[in-house]
Enzyme design. Sequence first.
Site, short mmCIF file in Angstrom:
data_model
loop_
_atom_site.label_atom_id
_atom_site.label_comp_id
_atom_site.label_asym_id
_atom_site.label_seq_id
_atom_site.Cartn_x
_atom_site.Cartn_y
_atom_site.Cartn_z
N ARG A 1 13.75 11.81 -14.83
CA ARG A 1 14.41 10.70 -15.50
C ARG A 1 13.35 9.87 -16.21
NH1 ARG A 1 12.49 6.67 -12.30
NH2 ARG A 1 12.28 7.09 -10.06
N GLU B 1 4.10 14.60 4.78
CA GLU B 1 2.88 15.01 4.08
C GLU B 1 1.66 14.32 4.68
OE1 GLU B 1 4.40 15.78 -0.48
OE2 GLU B 1 3.51 13.86 0.03
N HIS C 1 4.82 0.98 -1.14
CA HIS C 1 5.04 2.20 -1.92
C HIS C 1 5.85 1.94 -3.20
CE1 HIS C 1 3.38 4.22 1.53
NE2 HIS C 1 4.32 3.70 2.29
N LYS D 1 12.01 16.77 -3.65
CA LYS D 1 10.57 16.79 -3.44
C LYS D 1 10.15 18.09 -2.75
CE LYS D 1 10.04 11.76 -3.32
NZ LYS D 1 11.38 11.45 -3.74
#
Length: 668
Positions: free
Chosen positions: A299, A208, A243, A124
Site C-alpha cells: 500500500r 524474529e 515500533h 509477513k
Amino acid sequence: MAHPGLYRRFRKLLVANRGEIAVRVIKTARAMGLKTVAVYSEADRNAMHVAMADEAVLLGPARARDSYLNIARLIEAAQLTGAEAVHPGYGFLSESAEFAQACLDAGLVFVGPTPAMITAMGSKSGSKFLMEQAGVPLVPGYHGEAQDETTLASEAARIGFPVLVKASAGGGGRGMRVVHSAGDLAAAITSAKREAKAAFGDDRVLVEKFVENPRHIEVQIVGDSHGNLVSLFERECTLQRRHQKVVEEAPSPTLDATQRETVCAAARRAAAAVDYVGAGTIEFVSDGKDVFFIEMNTRLQVEHPVTELITGVDLVAWQLKVAFGEELPLKQDQIRLNGHAIEVRVYAENPAKNFMPSVGTIKTWRLPAETAGLRVDAGYREGDSVSPYYDAMLAKVIAWAPTRQAAIDRLNGGLEETDVRGIVTNIPFLSALVTHPSVRANAVDTGFIERELQALTPPAAVAGDLELCAAVAAILAEEQRNAAQDGSSPWGSSGWMPVGRRQRVFAFRERQGGVEHKVTLAYGRGPSALSIGEREFSFASRPTGNGGLDLVLDGLKSHVVAVLEGHELYLRTRNGRFDLHWIDPFGGDAEEQTGEDKIVAPLPGTVVALLAEEGTTLERGAAILTLEVMKMEQTLRAPFAGVLKAIKCKVGDIVQEGAELAEVEPSS
C-alpha cells in the site's frame, strides 16, 4: 505482465478511508478530473474528508469494525454512488486481500495490487518465504502457521532472546512486542495477539530475532500492469516509539551511494518476485553492517511525502495512472534524487503522560503556511472533534531543502509556528526531537527515543515576565474589543480615566504545576506599566490579528501569540508554549479533585484485560488493567503501594473518560 480487466480508466473514485490520507487522495483525484466519494462513520459526520468529497456515504457506527472495516457496506457505498474504483488509503482494509477481491467481484477497480499479490506479500510469514527463494537477506525467525504457545516458545528459544513478537498481518507497531526473556514470552504473545486481532482481524504472529541498535530503512517501489517496476530511492524511519515511526526522512543519511543502489536493487528484486503492481514499500532493518528484509507493505505509506519531495513524483497520481492501466510515467534511469526531505507526525497525545491519546474539540488550528520547501498534510480543521475510536494522527509536517541540516531547520521553524488548542499534541516533543544534537548528527537507532525520553519531555517551563505580560495584554485586547462593540461605553479603548492613575491586579495559575503569579497594571494618564514582584516594565501592545500581539516591554518589541477563551490562556512566545488559568477575581475557581486512590479512565476506551485481582497487594506501578484507546493498549497502574480494594469494571466494558475503574487502598 498484463492483468487484463483488472485495471481500466474510471471517472469516479471512492476513498475507503478517513482523516489525512482520505484528504490527500481526494486532492489528487480532483486535480486529475475525477469525481470523489467519501465514506464516514457516525463519529466522522463533520470530518474534513467528508466536506471535501463530491459525495459521502454513512457507513455505520463509530467503531471501525462497524464502519471502515465493513467490507459489505463499503461495496454498497460504491454501488450506491456509481463509483467505479476504490482507493483504500493506508491502514484499515488497505492490505486486505479479501477487500481487494470483493472490489473486483463487484466490478470495481481496486487502486492497488491484486488480491494474490497482497496475500503473497502482505503476510509477513509468506513474504519472508518468497524473499528467501529470491535471495533477499532475512532476519532469523519463525514464520510458520502453527500458533500454539508451545511452538512459539520453542522457536523463540531456538532463535535466542531477545526476540520480536509481531502480528503477521498489518503494521504500524500494533501487535508488536520485544521480549527479553522466556519468562515474559507468554504474556507478550497474549497481548500481541489481542492487539493484532482488534486492529487487523487476524491474531497470527511471527517471532524474529530482535536486532539490537537497529536502523529502519525502506524503499519505495511502484509497478504497473505492463511489467515495468521502479524504485524511488529509500527512506529512513529509525526514530520510532513503540515500533511506530515518528520521524521519516529521505534519502537515508546512513547509506552511501553504493549501499543505496544495493538496497534499492534488493527491493526491486523483492517486488519482482510477485510481478508487483501498484505502490508498495520494502522494509529492511540494518545492524550497521548488513541489511535484512523484514516485510513489504502492499500500500501507500504514511511517510510517502518525503519521497515525493526528493523526486518530484506525485505517488497518488502514479497509483491512479497504474489503476487506469497506463504505463509508469518514468523509467528507472529517469528518476532523480534532489535534496533532502524530513517529516514528522503530529499526534493528539500527551508526551508528558506516557503519550496518552488526547480527545476533544480542536479550538485553535494554525499550521504553518505551505511555502517552497514546507508542506502540511492534514486531516483536521479548527472546530473538528478528535474521537477515541481511531488513530490519533492529526497531520504531517514535511520540509525539503538542499541539505539535511537545512531541512531540519525548516521543519523546526514550521513546528514552532504551529498552534493547536483544545487537545494536547506532541508538537513540542517533535521540536525537541528533530533539534536534538544526536538526531542532527544521525547518531541514533530505533531505541533512541525511549532512552532519551526524559530529555525530550522536560517539565513544562514556568511562565516568565514575557509570558505574564503577554497574558495581561491578551485580556486587555479582549476587553477593548468588547468595549468597542458596546456603543454605550464612554471609554472605548484608550485607557484614559478621569480620576488619573489607576491600578489593576491580575492573578494567573499555571495549568501544569499550579504555580501562581500576580501582575499589577498601572494605567490611566500617561504610559501604562506592568509590575511583577519588584520588576517594573513600561508596557504597550498592539493586536496583529489571528491571536498575534506585538508586545513592547521597556522598548523591546516581541511578537507573541495569545489566545484567551473564558479564563483559559494559551501563549506562544520565543520561550515556548504556555497554558495559564486567569484566576477569577470574584471567586468560583475551586477545582474538583479526583482522589488519587481512584483508578479512572483517562480517555474513553474498552477494557481488554484485568491484570490483578481484588485483595491483591500491589507495589507502586503494578499493572491493574488494560484499556484499548485509539487502537493502542494503555495499561493503568497502581499510583502507590497498597491493596487492590475493588475492581469496578469487566473485560469488554466500554468506559467513558473519568469513569472509576478500580480503587487502591494505601499501605498503612
